[in-house]
Design a protein around this motif. Structure first.
Motif, PDB file in Angstrom:
ATOM      1  N   LYS A 280       0.827  -1.207   0.000  1.00  0.00           N
ATOM      2  CA  LYS A 280       0.000   0.000   0.000  1.00  0.00           C
ATOM      3  C   LYS A 280       0.865   1.262   0.000  1.00  0.00           C
ATOM      4  O   LYS A 280       0.549   2.239  -0.689  1.00  0.00           O
ATOM      5  CB  LYS A 280      -0.930  -0.010   1.215  1.00  0.00           C
ATOM      6  CG  LYS A 280      -2.013  -1.071   1.149  1.00  0.00           C
ATOM      7  CD  LYS A 280      -2.870  -1.058   2.408  1.00  0.00           C
ATOM      8  CE  LYS A 280      -3.952  -2.134   2.345  1.00  0.00           C
ATOM      9  NZ  LYS A 280      -4.779  -2.161   3.596  1.00  0.00           N
ATOM     10  N   ILE A 281       1.940   1.228   0.781  1.00  0.00           N
ATOM     11  CA  ILE A 281       2.804   2.408   0.867  1.00  0.00           C
ATOM     12  C   ILE A 281       3.524   2.665  -0.449  1.00  0.00           C
ATOM     13  O   ILE A 281       3.600   3.811  -0.927  1.00  0.00           O
ATOM     14  CB  ILE A 281       3.839   2.248   2.006  1.00  0.00           C
ATOM     15  CG1 ILE A 281       3.180   2.454   3.360  1.00  0.00           C
ATOM     16  CG2 ILE A 281       4.990   3.233   1.839  1.00  0.00           C
ATOM     17  CD1 ILE A 281       2.925   3.894   3.744  1.00  0.00           C
ATOM     18  N   VAL A 282       4.057   1.622  -1.089  1.00  0.00           N
ATOM     19  CA  VAL A 282       4.819   1.860  -2.314  1.00  0.00           C
ATOM     20  C   VAL A 282       3.909   2.377  -3.430  1.00  0.00           C
ATOM     21  O   VAL A 282       4.307   3.230  -4.221  1.00  0.00           O
ATOM     22  CB  VAL A 282       5.591   0.593  -2.749  1.00  0.00           C
ATOM     23  CG1 VAL A 282       4.666  -0.466  -3.330  1.00  0.00           C
ATOM     24  CG2 VAL A 282       6.678   0.959  -3.764  1.00  0.00           C
ATOM     25  N   GLU A 283       2.694   1.880  -3.474  1.00  0.00           N
ATOM     26  CA  GLU A 283       1.761   2.400  -4.480  1.00  0.00           C
ATOM     27  C   GLU A 283       1.414   3.864  -4.188  1.00  0.00           C
ATOM     28  O   GLU A 283       1.310   4.692  -5.100  1.00  0.00           O
ATOM     29  CB  GLU A 283       0.489   1.547  -4.523  1.00  0.00           C
ATOM     30  CG  GLU A 283      -0.422   1.900  -5.684  1.00  0.00           C
ATOM     31  CD  GLU A 283      -1.488   0.863  -5.954  1.00  0.00           C
ATOM     32  OE1 GLU A 283      -2.220   1.036  -6.951  1.00  0.00           O
ATOM     33  OE2 GLU A 283      -1.606  -0.112  -5.186  1.00  0.00           O
ATOM     34  N   LYS A 284       1.292   4.189  -2.910  1.00  0.00           N
ATOM     35  CA  LYS A 284       1.000   5.571  -2.531  1.00  0.00           C
ATOM     36  C   LYS A 284       2.184   6.481  -2.855  1.00  0.00           C
ATOM     37  O   LYS A 284       1.998   7.629  -3.281  1.00  0.00           O
ATOM     38  CB  LYS A 284       0.672   5.639  -1.038  1.00  0.00           C
ATOM     39  CG  LYS A 284       0.025   6.944  -0.602  1.00  0.00           C
ATOM     40  CD  LYS A 284      -0.591   6.824   0.784  1.00  0.00           C
ATOM     41  CE  LYS A 284      -1.336   8.092   1.158  1.00  0.00           C
ATOM     42  NZ  LYS A 284      -2.027   7.972   2.468  1.00  0.00           N
ATOM     43  N   ILE A 285       3.406   5.975  -2.684  1.00  0.00           N
ATOM     44  CA  ILE A 285       4.606   6.749  -3.025  1.00  0.00           C
ATOM     45  C   ILE A 285       4.612   7.083  -4.511  1.00  0.00           C
ATOM     46  O   ILE A 285       4.861   8.231  -4.913  1.00  0.00           O
ATOM     47  CB  ILE A 285       5.879   5.977  -2.648  1.00  0.00           C
ATOM     48  CG1 ILE A 285       6.034   5.901  -1.126  1.00  0.00           C
ATOM     49  CG2 ILE A 285       7.121   6.645  -3.258  1.00  0.00           C
ATOM     50  CD1 ILE A 285       7.158   4.981  -0.673  1.00  0.00           C
ATOM     51  N   MET A 286       4.339   6.092  -5.346  1.00  0.00           N
ATOM     52  CA  MET A 286       4.345   6.321  -6.790  1.00  0.00           C
ATOM     53  C   MET A 286       3.265   7.324  -7.193  1.00  0.00           C
ATOM     54  O   MET A 286       3.527   8.265  -7.944  1.00  0.00           O
ATOM     55  CB  MET A 286       4.183   4.991  -7.532  1.00  0.00           C
ATOM     56  CG  MET A 286       5.383   4.066  -7.413  1.00  0.00           C
ATOM     57  SD  MET A 286       5.323   2.587  -8.464  1.00  0.00           S
ATOM     58  CE  MET A 286       4.044   1.627  -7.649  1.00  0.00           C
ATOM     59  N   ALA A 287       2.045   7.127  -6.695  1.00  0.00           N
ATOM     60  CA  ALA A 287       0.936   8.012  -7.062  1.00  0.00           C
ATOM     61  C   ALA A 287       1.187   9.442  -6.583  1.00  0.00           C
ATOM     62  O   ALA A 287       0.975  10.411  -7.329  1.00  0.00           O
ATOM     63  CB  ALA A 287      -0.370   7.475  -6.474  1.00  0.00           C
ATOM     64  N   PHE A 288       1.651   9.599  -5.346  1.00  0.00           N
ATOM     65  CA  PHE A 288       1.893  10.928  -4.779  1.00  0.00           C
ATOM     66  C   PHE A 288       3.038  11.631  -5.502  1.00  0.00           C
ATOM     67  O   PHE A 288       2.966  12.842  -5.782  1.00  0.00           O
ATOM     68  CB  PHE A 288       2.193  10.808  -3.287  1.00  0.00           C
ATOM     69  CG  PHE A 288       2.411  12.119  -2.599  1.00  0.00           C
ATOM     70  CD1 PHE A 288       1.341  12.953  -2.300  1.00  0.00           C
ATOM     71  CD2 PHE A 288       3.688  12.538  -2.242  1.00  0.00           C
ATOM     72  CE1 PHE A 288       1.535  14.173  -1.659  1.00  0.00           C
ATOM     73  CE2 PHE A 288       3.897  13.746  -1.607  1.00  0.00           C
ATOM     74  CZ  PHE A 288       2.815  14.573  -1.311  1.00  0.00           C
ATOM     75  N   SER A 289       4.101  10.890  -5.815  1.00  0.00           N
ATOM     76  CA  SER A 289       5.257  11.489  -6.495  1.00  0.00           C
ATOM     77  C   SER A 289       4.873  11.977  -7.890  1.00  0.00           C
ATOM     78  O   SER A 289       5.308  13.053  -8.315  1.00  0.00           O
ATOM     79  CB  SER A 289       6.405  10.479  -6.574  1.00  0.00           C
ATOM     80  OG  SER A 289       6.862  10.119  -5.292  1.00  0.00           O
ATOM     81  N   ILE A 290       4.087  11.185  -8.591  1.00  0.00           N
ATOM     82  CA  ILE A 290       3.622  11.610  -9.915  1.00  0.00           C
ATOM     83  C   ILE A 290       2.779  12.878  -9.800  1.00  0.00           C
ATOM     84  O   ILE A 290       2.935  13.825 -10.584  1.00  0.00           O
ATOM     85  CB  ILE A 290       2.820  10.477 -10.581  1.00  0.00           C
ATOM     86  CG1 ILE A 290       3.757   9.323 -10.951  1.00  0.00           C
ATOM     87  CG2 ILE A 290       2.096  10.983 -11.828  1.00  0.00           C
ATOM     88  CD1 ILE A 290       3.038   8.066 -11.395  1.00  0.00           C
ATOM     89  N   LYS A 291       1.928  12.930  -8.804  1.00  0.00           N
ATOM     90  CA  LYS A 291       1.093  14.111  -8.578  1.00  0.00           C
ATOM     91  C   LYS A 291       1.939  15.343  -8.290  1.00  0.00           C
ATOM     92  O   LYS A 291       1.600  16.460  -8.710  1.00  0.00           O
ATOM     93  CB  LYS A 291       0.136  13.847  -7.416  1.00  0.00           C
ATOM     94  CG  LYS A 291      -0.856  14.973  -7.155  1.00  0.00           C
ATOM     95  CD  LYS A 291      -1.808  14.600  -6.026  1.00  0.00           C
ATOM     96  CE  LYS A 291      -2.802  15.720  -5.743  1.00  0.00           C
ATOM     97  NZ  LYS A 291      -3.721  15.364  -4.625  1.00  0.00           N
ATOM     98  N   ARG A 292       3.079  15.156  -7.604  1.00  0.00           N
ATOM     99  CA  ARG A 292       3.961  16.270  -7.271  1.00  0.00           C
ATOM    100  C   ARG A 292       4.901  16.647  -8.418  1.00  0.00           C
ATOM    101  O   ARG A 292       5.688  17.579  -8.294  1.00  0.00           O
ATOM    102  CB  ARG A 292       4.811  15.923  -6.033  1.00  0.00           C
ATOM    103  CG  ARG A 292       4.024  15.797  -4.743  1.00  0.00           C
ATOM    104  CD  ARG A 292       3.414  17.113  -4.291  1.00  0.00           C
ATOM    105  NE  ARG A 292       4.386  18.181  -4.175  1.00  0.00           N
ATOM    106  CZ  ARG A 292       5.090  18.426  -3.070  1.00  0.00           C
ATOM    107  NH1 ARG A 292       4.951  17.649  -2.012  1.00  0.00           N
ATOM    108  NH2 ARG A 292       5.935  19.430  -3.027  1.00  0.00           N
ATOM    109  N   GLY A 293       4.838  15.915  -9.527  1.00  0.00           N
ATOM    110  CA  GLY A 293       5.644  16.275 -10.698  1.00  0.00           C
ATOM    111  C   GLY A 293       6.941  15.525 -10.833  1.00  0.00           C
ATOM    112  O   GLY A 293       7.903  16.037 -11.413  1.00  0.00           O
ATOM    113  N   ALA A 294       6.989  14.293 -10.309  1.00  0.00           N
ATOM    114  CA  ALA A 294       8.225  13.501 -10.372  1.00  0.00           C
ATOM    115  C   ALA A 294       8.394  12.829 -11.725  1.00  0.00           C
ATOM    116  O   ALA A 294       7.426  12.408 -12.357  1.00  0.00           O
ATOM    117  CB  ALA A 294       8.231  12.447  -9.274  1.00  0.00           C
TER     118      ALA A 294
END
Length: 349
Positions: free
Chosen positions: A319-333
């Motif tokens: 759950k955390i790794v999927e949240k990391i990917m989604a959040f990072s993309i949202k922040r412009g990674a």
């Protein structure tokens, strides 16, 4: 990335010491795996990439990423285990049979239950990464039966290796028990992996994050690796060298730069949830989110390490790794494998 070492050394000797890991030259404390642990460090500002922040604020580095992205995320995987306990029994049984111990072979294989190993989940991981447009870096061991920490043969994952490369991801060496301290072992394991892949292996990370400053960097340079991504603590996530940008380390014994790129490791699943920090889901996400924010603020590269064993069912890790990917993309990674980040990323000095 080239760091203006003289400027850092002269203007901020405290940051220079953190960047070069001076205390690891001077402090003899090591744990059972020969690692310098976080609990032995005098640096308690582990959650801030203080060196990268200073370099960026002073205009000493000006990172630029593809597609105008503001920072980068590297998703990496250490593959330590592919068989659950029953499969290890089968493997041990087959090895016993090969060694002529038929009674033991029958006993081992007969005791194994007939079910798929939940850790042979590479297609599921690749499918999840495809969902987010992620290419990643995978570190595989290249050990043989009888060698310390042997758990699988490369032939057991040969088809998987092809799937990973076909997905545009990268494969590096996950160095065995003695590899971080022994050039011959490094070369043997590197050659084995290259033979199976049919191409040069450029990336490295040690099993158990075993590392000795500056010896391991020097050995990796001699073995022909382009980069390492071991420099992180097992017992605590964070920024061990104060860096969230790839860089070439300096050997304090010689005063010279080592010809190896270090991608410091910042967040590892085992550190967050298991025998070390022992955080719950909300606590883990708070510290990870803060790290993403810090890296974003200085346009750095956040490196995370998620073992394939952390993607089973609906675990906290998954759950955390999927949240990391989604959040990072949202922040412009921009998210890519390490070999993709080394070359297209520009660091203006």
């Amino acid at each position: 990335m080239k760091i203006d070492s003289n400027t850092l050394r002269l203007t901020r000797p405290d940051l220079w010491d953190r960047f070069t890991r001076r205390e690891e030259y001077e402090n003899p404390i090591r744990d059972m795996h020969g690692r310098f642990p976080y609990w032995a460090s005098q640096d308690r500002d582990i959650f801030r990439p203080s060196v990268s922040e200073y370099l960026y604020e002073q205009g000493l580095i000006k990172p630029e990423y593809p597609d105008g992205c503001e920072f980068a995320l590297c998703v990496t995987h250490d593959v330590d285990v592919i068989y659950s306990s029953p499969y290890m029994k089968i493997l041990n049984g087959l090895l016993s049979a090969r060694q002529g111990d038929r009674k033991r072979a029958v006993r081992e294989i007969g005791s194994a239950c007939n079910r798929k190993s939940p850790f042979y989940n590479f297609k599921e991981i690749l499918s999840l990464e495809e969902k987010y447009g992620v290419t990643s870096t995978w570190f595989f061991q290249a050990l043989e039966p009888g060698e310390p920490e042997f758990r699988y043969r490369l032939s057991d994952v040969e088809d998987v290796l092809g799937d990973i490369l076909d997905a545009g991801s990268e494969i590096g060496l996950h160095g065995g028990f003695d590899a971080p301290f022994n050039l011959d072992r490094l070369l043997i394991e590197k050659t084995r992996l290259e033979k199976v892949l049919g191409e040069k292996v450029t990336g490295y990370r040690s099993h158990y994050l075993k590392f000795q400053v500056p010896k391991t960097w020097e050995l990796l340079e001699q073995a022909g690796f382009s980069y390492d991504s071991t420099l992180g603590y097992s017992d605590c996530m964070g920024f061990r060298s104060g860096m969230c940008h790839p860089y070439k380390p300096v050997n304090l014994n010689t005063g010279k730069e080592i010809d190896i790129i270090e991608f410091p490791l910042h967040v590892m699943d085992m550190s967050l949830f298991h025998q070390y920090m022992r955080l719950d889901f909300d606590g883990a996400w708070r510290v990870v989110k803060k790290s993403i924010d810090n890296v974003h603020n200085c346009r750095g590269v956040l490196v995370i390490n998620w073992h394939n064993t952390g993607y089973v069912n609906d675990s906290y890790e998954k759950k955390i790794v999927e949240k990391i990917m989604a959040f990072s993309i949202k922040r412009g990674a921009w998210i890519g494998s390490m070999n993709q980040i080394i070359y297209p990323v520009s660091y203006k000095l």
